[in-house]
Design an enzyme around this catalytic site. Sequence first.
Site, PDB file in Angstrom:
ATOM      1  N   ASP A  22      -2.869   6.146  11.855  1.00  0.00           N
ATOM      2  CA  ASP A  22      -2.057   5.713  10.724  1.00  0.00           C
ATOM      3  C   ASP A  22      -0.803   6.583  10.654  1.00  0.00           C
ATOM      4  O   ASP A  22      -0.841   7.720  10.184  1.00  0.00           O
ATOM      5  CB  ASP A  22      -2.854   5.832   9.421  1.00  0.00           C
ATOM      6  CG  ASP A  22      -2.090   5.284   8.215  1.00  0.00           C
ATOM      7  OD1 ASP A  22      -0.888   4.981   8.353  1.00  0.00           O
ATOM      8  OD2 ASP A  22      -2.690   5.163   7.128  1.00  0.00           O
ATOM      9  N   HIS A  42       1.351   5.315   6.414  1.00  0.00           N
ATOM     10  CA  HIS A  42       1.073   5.894   5.100  1.00  0.00           C
ATOM     11  C   HIS A  42       1.239   7.410   5.159  1.00  0.00           C
ATOM     12  O   HIS A  42       1.539   7.974   6.194  1.00  0.00           O
ATOM     13  CB  HIS A  42      -0.346   5.509   4.648  1.00  0.00           C
ATOM     14  CG  HIS A  42      -0.549   4.034   4.518  1.00  0.00           C
ATOM     15  ND1 HIS A  42      -1.175   3.278   5.489  1.00  0.00           N
ATOM     16  CD2 HIS A  42      -0.199   3.177   3.533  1.00  0.00           C
ATOM     17  CE1 HIS A  42      -1.195   2.011   5.118  1.00  0.00           C
ATOM     18  NE2 HIS A  42      -0.616   1.919   3.939  1.00  0.00           N
ATOM     19  N   SER A  85       0.815  -1.219   0.000  1.00  0.00           N
ATOM     20  CA  SER A  85       0.000   0.000   0.000  1.00  0.00           C
ATOM     21  C   SER A  85       0.845   1.264   0.000  1.00  0.00           C
ATOM     22  O   SER A  85       0.350   2.338  -0.360  1.00  0.00           O
ATOM     23  CB  SER A  85      -0.950   0.009   1.204  1.00  0.00           C
ATOM     24  OG  SER A  85      -0.218  -0.141   2.411  1.00  0.00           O
TER      25      SER A  85
END
Length: 517
Positions: free
Chosen positions: A486, A489, A244
Site C-alpha cells: 500500500d 494511503h 478512503s
Amino acid sequence: MNIYKAMDSSKHHAVSDQNLSPRVKLVSGWFSYCVGTTVFVLTVLLLSNSLKPPPVVSPLFQRFYSATASSTTVVSWPLSLENTHLGNFTDNARNGSFSVEVNLNSKDTNITSHGNANVTENNNLIGQLGGSFGGKGRAIEANNGGHLAEPMSNNNDSQVINGGSLQNCDIFDGKWVRDSSKPYYPAGSCPYIDRDFDCNLNGRPDDEFVKWKWQPNGCLLPSLNATDFLEKLRGKKLVFVGDSLNRNMWESLVCILHHSVGNKKRVNEISGRTEFKKKGFYAFRFEDYNCTVDFVGAPFLVRESTFNGRNESYETLRLDLMDRTTSMYEDADVLVFNTGHWWTHEKTSRGEYYYQEDNYVHPRLKVLVAYKRALTTWARWVDKNIVSDRTQVFFRGYSVTHFRGGQWNSGGQCHKETEPIFNDTFLAKYPSKMRALEHVLKEIKTPVTYLNISRLTDYRKDGHPSIYRMKYRTREERNTADRSQDCSHWCLPGVPDTWNELLYASLLKAGRGSWRN
C-alpha cells in the site's frame, strides 16, 4: 521663596539675605536648592513605592473598566518595560512600541507590536492581558521576523506569527523540517485507526516518519490546538466526504481531538462501530462540545449506478448526478470533499461503456473529461444547496502515491522508504486532475478553499503503510505482502495529521463564524 525661609522666625533666628555677602548668598541658595530637590525626589519615590500595584497587569488598566460598555480604548506607550509587571519581555521588546486595544463589548484584546520588538520568546504578556480582560489574546505580528510560537494553552487560540503574515501566506508552498515534538498523539494511543493505517500495530520498526513538520516558505504554520479546534466546533458538524484517503484524514483528526479530551468515554462513534472501511456514514460525537466529526464514503462524489441495456445490465457512473449520500452532509458547518484515487482504477481509466449522462452511456470517454464533468456536477450541487454564510467548504487535493516498479495492482513497492524526498527533481508533475479541479473552482460561485496538498505529499515517500497494513500469521502471507504493498494511503500517526494542520490554519485564515479571531 526659599522653602526654609517659611519657618517661624520667633522660634528660629533666620538670617536676612541683605546681611550676607554675595558669595555667601550664592552658596546658601545653591545648598538650599539641592537639599530641597533631594527631599522632593525622595518624597515622590516613597509615595510611588507605597502605592506600587501587585505584580499583575490588570491594575495598569483599571481606569478603563469605568468606561461605557460600547467604548473601545486604545493605549499606546513607547516606554521601557524593564521595571514593569508586564511579563518577561526580551531585551529587544523593552524598547519597543506597543498598542493595546480593548473592546469592552467583546472582551477581546488586540495587541500589535511596532518597530523591531521581538515578542515571540515569551508569551506571558499575551496570557496576562488576555486574562486581565476576560478574553483571549489575538495574533501578534512582529515586523522583524522570527518564529511562530506554539499556542499558549489549550484554551487560547492566540497565534504569534513572525516572518510573514499567515493571512497572506501560501501555506502549501514550503518544505518538510525535522520536528521531534511530533506526533500529536502517540503511536498506539488512538483506538479509532483502521488496521490498514495502524503501521505501529502492524509491526513497522521505524518511527522517524512521524517526526516531520510542514514549513511554508512565507510564514510559519500554527500547530493544531485541539482544544481550541473543539471549542470552535462546539455545537457544530464537520464532515469529510470522499474516498478512503479522506477517511485517512478523518481518522487522523478524530485521533488528534480524542487525545486532547480528558474523559475519553465522552467520545464515541454514534453507531458503536470501530471498523470504517465499508461505504456508509460514520460520526464521532464529542459529548463535552456537542459536536460531531463525520465521514461519508462517496469515492466519486457522483453516483454509481446500473444501466439496463437490451441484452444486459452493467455498472455505470452517473456524471450528472450526485451520490445518494448528500442528505447526510448538506447541513454540515464544515465540509471537506475529495475524489481522485478511484479514477485511476482500470474501469474508470479505460472509460468504455462506463460513464453515463442521463440515459446515454458513452462508448468511450477519456477519464480526465469524465472527472471534470463529475466535478462540475459537484460544483452545481454546492452552489444550489450550500449556504455559504453557514457552511465552509473545502476540497482536498490529490494525494500523490509512491509506487516503484508498478502500480498498486501490479507489484508496485515503497517498502523500506524511511526518509522524504529531498531532491525536487524526483517529484512528480502536478496532477492533471487537480488542474481540472482548479478550472472548476474558477467557475463555482460558492467560496471553496482548495487544500492543495499534492506537492507536499509527493515529498513523503516514507509515510505509506507499504507492507505494514496488516499483521502476518505465516511467511507465505508476508511474501504475498511484498507483491501487494500500500503506497497510496498513509500511516497514522503521520502525514494526514499535517493535512489537518493545514485545515485548521485555513479555517483561521478564513476567520468566519466561530473561527473568527
